[in-house]
Write an enzyme that holds these catalytic residues in place. Structure first.
Site, mmCIF file in Angstrom:
data_model
loop_
_atom_site.group_PDB
_atom_site.id
_atom_site.type_symbol
_atom_site.label_atom_id
_atom_site.label_comp_id
_atom_site.label_asym_id
_atom_site.label_seq_id
_atom_site.Cartn_x
_atom_site.Cartn_y
_atom_site.Cartn_z
ATOM 1 C CB SER A 1 -0.929 -0.008 1.216
ATOM 2 O OG SER A 1 -0.202 0.069 2.420
ATOM 3 C CG HIS B 1 -1.021 -5.370 4.254
ATOM 4 N ND1 HIS B 1 -0.487 -4.671 5.301
ATOM 5 C CD2 HIS B 1 -0.499 -4.800 3.130
ATOM 6 C CE1 HIS B 1 0.331 -3.728 4.847
ATOM 7 N NE2 HIS B 1 0.328 -3.781 3.537
ATOM 8 C CD GLU C 1 -0.271 -1.897 9.114
ATOM 9 O OE1 GLU C 1 0.277 -1.480 10.156
ATOM 10 O OE2 GLU C 1 0.201 -1.735 7.977
ATOM 11 C CD GLU D 1 2.335 -5.152 7.759
ATOM 12 O OE1 GLU D 1 1.925 -4.870 8.904
ATOM 13 O OE2 GLU D 1 2.717 -4.302 6.941
ATOM 14 C CG ASP E 1 -1.719 1.995 8.691
ATOM 15 O OD1 ASP E 1 -2.429 2.914 8.227
ATOM 16 O OD2 ASP E 1 -0.689 1.580 8.120
ATOM 17 C CD GLU F 1 0.898 3.854 9.971
ATOM 18 O OE1 GLU F 1 1.192 3.288 11.042
ATOM 19 O OE2 GLU F 1 1.299 3.450 8.864
ATOM 20 C CG ASP G 1 2.806 4.926 5.991
ATOM 21 O OD1 ASP G 1 3.832 5.205 5.361
ATOM 22 O OD2 ASP G 1 2.263 3.799 5.911
ATOM 23 C CE LYS H 1 5.635 1.986 5.960
ATOM 24 N NZ LYS H 1 4.428 2.161 5.111
ATOM 25 C CG HIS I 1 7.187 -4.021 9.136
ATOM 26 N ND1 HIS I 1 6.580 -5.243 9.113
ATOM 27 C CD2 HIS I 1 6.176 -3.117 9.396
ATOM 28 C CE1 HIS I 1 5.292 -5.106 9.349
ATOM 29 N NE2 HIS I 1 5.023 -3.848 9.529
ATOM 30 C CE LYS J 1 3.348 0.479 10.342
ATOM 31 N NZ LYS J 1 2.013 0.638 9.760
HETATM 32 P P1 PGA Z 1 3.085 -1.288 3.121
HETATM 33 O O1 PGA Z 1 2.168 -1.160 4.411
HETATM 34 O O2 PGA Z 1 4.428 -1.703 3.540
HETATM 35 O O3 PGA Z 1 2.346 -2.270 2.284
HETATM 36 O O4 PGA Z 1 3.088 0.098 2.508
HETATM 37 C C1 PGA Z 1 2.629 -0.706 5.636
HETATM 38 C C2 PGA Z 1 1.896 0.514 6.081
HETATM 39 O O5 PGA Z 1 0.981 1.027 5.396
HETATM 40 O O6 PGA Z 1 2.218 1.041 7.149
HETATM 41 ZN ZN ZN Z 2 0.706 2.761 7.006
#
Ligand code: PGA
Ligand code: ZN
Length: 442
Positions: A56, A170, A179, A220, A258, A300, A327, A352, A380, A403
């Site tokens: 995503s 996911h 999430e 995840e 999230d 998030e 994010d 990230k 991650h 996370k």
């Molecule tokens: P992604 O998801 O690694 O698929 O982008 C993680 C997130 O959205 O925090």
């Molecule tokens: Zn996110």
């Protein structure tokens, strides 16, 4: 104090002399190709790293280089690998580098695009992380301590946010939010936090097996039962926390979500949630209802990356007591984080490394968050490898939150295991959220 905790850093600002750069295509946790690199220094040591990959992803992220074509459904990284060997290697070898930022700037200049699209952020981030490891090794410090020295940070063991229920991009269930995480805020150490997360994960598995018959997993490592709305997921989490003998609460085991709202945004301030089209105002009200009913400490990407009105709305309503994390909104970009602070979009930034492409720029994003009194959460990606760089990054920058998915599956637990190893082999590291945050509900 354990003598092993007191490295004698090489204070002569050791430089790194790279002799060779190797690169290979490997598979990530989703079975898609990604980049692994190895740096060989002139002292014969080698330092490896590999790149994760999101599903995503935000529109403003640094760009991965993918081969296209039919192999691996177009997701091969052989061009990124070739770029490392044919272009990055000649630019880096046979000279002494005195800082990681010099190496990162050299790769950016070589790439020549604003978002690393030519050489690929997947190539550049792997070389950057391997270079950070090389500098830490040359200075004879563990990676987390080298990062702390470089950034002038106080090391801190972070509160892990275990993603135990998966939806959105996911998972293949109907859950719109991506999430659902548990955060053992009240634990006294990383080891205790990891134990708490693992025990609740197993209690959750038992409940899901009993109620749904099967415990399918999301990307995840969280479970992905056929839940149809966020309240059902949150109720399940509350029950599992209690089943495992813990107390759901902002001071005990808190919950974080999230929603990854890009995934259910229809544009023009409209969202498609739980089978209905709602406005950004209704979505903000929905979040405030969840905040009233559950020990929810963090939301998030509650709104889409370009729905700034939505972000401002929730920030006004809940930003003084709830962590609101950008994010896809910030994509680990210092300038976007600073702008978000000025505009009043969020009070925390997700971090990230592959979203911005270099370790240097990742550290700049953390510094920007800190300067703006925002919290940070190191993260991650949904596609991962065994690389544990983010564990050292979160400890060394003292960000206080991480996370890394569920407390299960090798690529997820590699990070948690690295954290507990750091804790076990280093004395005097406190555990907790740290003091960066302004929007706190705990
Ligand atoms: P992604 O998801 O690694 O698929 O982008 C993680 C997130 O959205 O925090
Ligand atoms: Zn996110």
């Amino acid at each position: 104090m354990n003598p092993a905790d007191q490295p004698t850093p090489n204070t002569e600002n050791p430089s790194v002399h790279i002799q060779a750069v190797t690169a290979e295509q490997i598979l990530d946790s989703r079975g898609f190709p990604t980049v692994e690199v190895g740096l060989t220094l002139d002292d014969g040591t080698t330092h490896a790293a590999s790149a994760p990959a999101g599903a995503s992803t935000g529109a403003f992220e640094a760009v991965e280089l993918r081969d296209g074509g039919t192999a691996h459904s177009g997701r091969g990284v052989l061009h990124a690998v070739a770029g490392i060997i044919d272009e990055i290697q000649p630019a880096l070898i046979d000279q002494s580098w005195s800082s990681l930022s010099d190496v990162d700037h050299a790769m950016r200049a070589l790439d020549g695009t604003p978002n690393l699209a030519r050489l690929g952020a997947n190539a550049v981030v792997a070389v950057s992380i391997a270079t950070a490891r090389a500098f830490a090794a040359q200075s004879e410090q563990p990676l987390h301590r080298w990062i702390a020295s470089l950034t002038g940070s106080a090391e801190l063991m972070p509160v892990p946010h275990f993603n135990v229920l998966n939806g959105g991009a996911h998972a293949s269930n109907d859950l719109d939010f991506q999430e659902f995480m548990i955060a053992p805020v009240g634990a006294s150490s990383e080891a205790e936090a990891v134990q708490t997360g693992a025990e609740i994960y197993h209690a959750l598995a038992a409940r899901i097996r009993a109620e749904y018959g099967t415990t399918g997993l999301g990307d995840e490592g969280g479970f992905a039962p056929a839940l149809s709305n966020p309240e059902a997921a949150l109720d399940l989490l509350m029950a599992a926390i209690t089943d495992a003998g813990y107390t759901p609460g902002l001071q005990d085991v808190a919950i974080a979500i999230d929603p990854a709202a890009n995934g259910f945004y229809d544009g023009a301030g409209q969202y498609r949630l739980n089978g209905q089209t709602i406005t950004r105002e209704q979505l903000a009200t929905y979040y405030t209802t969840l905040l009233a009913n559950y020990p929810l400490r963090s939301i998030e990407d509650g709104f889409a990356e370009d729905d700034h009105e939505g972000w401002k709305l929730l920030f006004t309503q809940a930003g003084d007591h709830t962590q609101l994390v950008g994010d896809d909104l910030f994509v680990t970009d210092a300038a976007r984080i600073t702008d978000g602070a000025i505009q009043g979009y969020a009070n925390a930034a997700l971090i990230k490394p592959n979203q911005i492409g270099t370790v240097t720029d990742t550290l700049a994003a953390i510094a920007a968050a800190r300067q703006n009194r925002m919290a940070g959460m190191v993260s991650h990606r949904s596609g991962e490898t065994g690389d544990t760089f983010i564990a050292d990054l979160v400890v060394g920058t003292g960000v206080g939150q991480i996370k890394s998915g569920a407390p299960a599956r090798g690529e997820r637990v590699a990070k948690y295991n690295r954290l507990t190893h750091i804790e076990a082999t280093t004395s005097g590291l406190a555990y907790g959220l740290g003091t960066d945050r302004q929007g706190k509900r705990s």
